[in-house]
Design an enzyme around this catalytic site. Structure first.
Site, short mmCIF file in Angstrom:
data_model
loop_
_atom_site.label_atom_id
_atom_site.label_comp_id
_atom_site.label_asym_id
_atom_site.label_seq_id
_atom_site.Cartn_x
_atom_site.Cartn_y
_atom_site.Cartn_z
N GLY A 54 -23.70 -48.31 15.73
CA GLY A 54 -22.58 -47.89 16.56
C GLY A 54 -21.73 -49.09 16.93
O GLY A 54 -22.17 -50.24 16.79
N GLN A 59 -16.08 -53.92 22.28
CA GLN A 59 -16.77 -55.02 21.59
C GLN A 59 -15.85 -55.80 20.65
O GLN A 59 -16.18 -56.89 20.22
CB GLN A 59 -17.96 -54.48 20.79
CG GLN A 59 -19.07 -53.92 21.66
CD GLN A 59 -20.20 -53.37 20.81
OE1 GLN A 59 -20.15 -52.21 20.40
NE2 GLN A 59 -21.21 -54.17 20.54
N CYS A 99 -28.10 -54.89 20.39
CA CYS A 99 -26.65 -54.77 20.53
C CYS A 99 -25.98 -55.86 19.71
O CYS A 99 -26.41 -57.02 19.75
CB CYS A 99 -26.25 -54.90 22.00
SG CYS A 99 -24.49 -54.73 22.29
N LEU A 100 -24.94 -55.50 18.98
CA LEU A 100 -24.22 -56.48 18.17
C LEU A 100 -23.58 -57.55 19.07
O LEU A 100 -23.29 -58.64 18.60
CB LEU A 100 -23.13 -55.78 17.34
CG LEU A 100 -23.64 -54.83 16.24
CD1 LEU A 100 -22.48 -54.08 15.60
CD2 LEU A 100 -24.45 -55.58 15.19
N HIS A 141 -25.31 -45.70 24.91
CA HIS A 141 -25.10 -47.15 24.77
C HIS A 141 -23.61 -47.45 24.56
O HIS A 141 -23.06 -48.38 25.16
CB HIS A 141 -25.96 -47.64 23.59
CG HIS A 141 -25.83 -49.09 23.25
ND1 HIS A 141 -26.89 -49.98 23.37
CD2 HIS A 141 -24.81 -49.81 22.73
CE1 HIS A 141 -26.49 -51.17 22.95
NE2 HIS A 141 -25.24 -51.10 22.55
N GLU A 142 -22.95 -46.66 23.70
CA GLU A 142 -21.53 -46.93 23.38
C GLU A 142 -20.62 -46.57 24.55
O GLU A 142 -19.65 -47.28 24.83
CB GLU A 142 -21.10 -46.16 22.13
CG GLU A 142 -21.91 -46.43 20.86
CD GLU A 142 -22.13 -47.91 20.56
OE1 GLU A 142 -21.36 -48.75 21.05
OE2 GLU A 142 -23.10 -48.21 19.85
N HIS A 145 -20.58 -49.34 26.94
CA HIS A 145 -19.68 -50.43 26.54
C HIS A 145 -18.25 -50.15 27.01
O HIS A 145 -17.57 -51.05 27.49
CB HIS A 145 -19.65 -50.55 25.00
CG HIS A 145 -20.71 -51.43 24.42
ND1 HIS A 145 -20.88 -52.75 24.79
CD2 HIS A 145 -21.64 -51.20 23.46
CE1 HIS A 145 -21.89 -53.28 24.09
NE2 HIS A 145 -22.37 -52.34 23.27
O1 GNR Z 1 -26.94 -51.40 15.96
C1 GNR Z 1 -27.30 -51.02 17.07
N1 GNR Z 1 -28.57 -50.54 17.22
C2 GNR Z 1 -29.02 -49.91 18.36
C3 GNR Z 1 -30.39 -49.68 18.48
C4 GNR Z 1 -30.90 -49.04 19.59
C5 GNR Z 1 -30.04 -48.62 20.59
C6 GNR Z 1 -28.69 -48.85 20.49
C7 GNR Z 1 -28.18 -49.48 19.38
S1 GNR Z 1 -26.46 -49.73 19.25
C8 GNR Z 1 -26.41 -51.15 18.24
C9 GNR Z 1 -24.98 -51.45 17.83
C10 GNR Z 1 -24.17 -51.80 19.07
O2 GNR Z 1 -24.28 -52.82 19.65
N2 GNR Z 1 -23.40 -50.86 19.52
O3 GNR Z 1 -22.69 -51.09 20.64
NI NI Z 2 -23.87 -52.52 21.77
#
Ligand code: GNR
Ligand code: NI
Length: 178
Positions: A54, A59, A99-100, A141-142, A145
């Site tokens: 995601g 980001q 998270c990236l 999670h997104e 952000h």
């Molecule tokens: O690549 C991603 N893997 C992930 C694994 C578990 C819970 C959430 C994520 S999101 C993350 C990519 C990212 O940072 N999205 O904002």
């Molecule tokens: Ni993330």
């Protein structure tokens, strides 16, 4: 950018914690035009290129409520979510997250197990559906952000302190190399 029938996409740079721009709150998209679609396409390319499941516009330093997701095994089910919202949630689930924007760090986070969420597609169609498992976690999670929130905000103060120290150290080493 469009050249005849060919569409070119480009990669964005992903911001890393503790960049203060990750704390900005994104505003809803008012009109889904070619510019918004181009941003979503470039975010998709960036997500695939970085190996994420995601990516939120925040980001890549764009403060608009745009998210791209692909939780499929074969990385062939891209989803573009414009103005995503959680309508209802139920249960509690713990999952290891990454998270990236916090590269190399993974930890357990508790979130709602099942959600009902809505969003607009690039065609302006309003979708409302349920999610569980990885998709549920990823949508939460997104959306975090887009509100300037990171998964590490849920860590205990001790874990948070340890992570901050580790990142400080990494950044110092990086500064020596540069
Ligand atoms: O690549 C991603 N893997 C992930 C694994 C578990 C819970 C959430 C994520 S999101 C993350 C990519 C990212 O940072 N999205 O904002
Ligand atoms: Ni993330």
């Amino acid at each position: 950018m469009t050249l005849g029938r060919m569409t070119l996409t480009a990669k964005f740079e992903v911001l890393h914690f503790p960049d203060p721009r990750l704390r900005k709150k994104a505003v809803p998209v008012e009109t889904i035009d070619a510019h918004i679609k181009a941003i979503a396409d470039d975010m998709m390319e960036t997500m695939y290129d970085e190996g994420g499941i995601g990516l939120a516009a925040t980001q890549v330093n764009i403060q608009q409520r745009i998210v791209v997701i692909d939780v499929s095994e074969d990385r062939d089910r891209p989803m573009i979510l414009i103005n995503p919202e959680i309508i209802a949630s139920e249960g509690i689930e713990q999952m290891q997250e990454g998270c990236l924007s916090v590269p190399g760090y993974y930890d357990d986070v508790e979130r709602a197990e099942n959600i009902r969420y809505s969003y607009l597609t690039p065609d302006g169609e309003k979708i409302e559906q349920d999610a569980s498992g990885l998709l549920s976690v990823c949508v939460q999670h997104e959306i975090d952000h887009l509100d300037g929130k990171l998964f590490i905000d849920y860590l205990s103060p001790l874990k948070r302190q340890r992570l901050l120290k580790k990142i400080e150290k990494q950044d110092k080493l990086q500064a020596q190399v540069l």
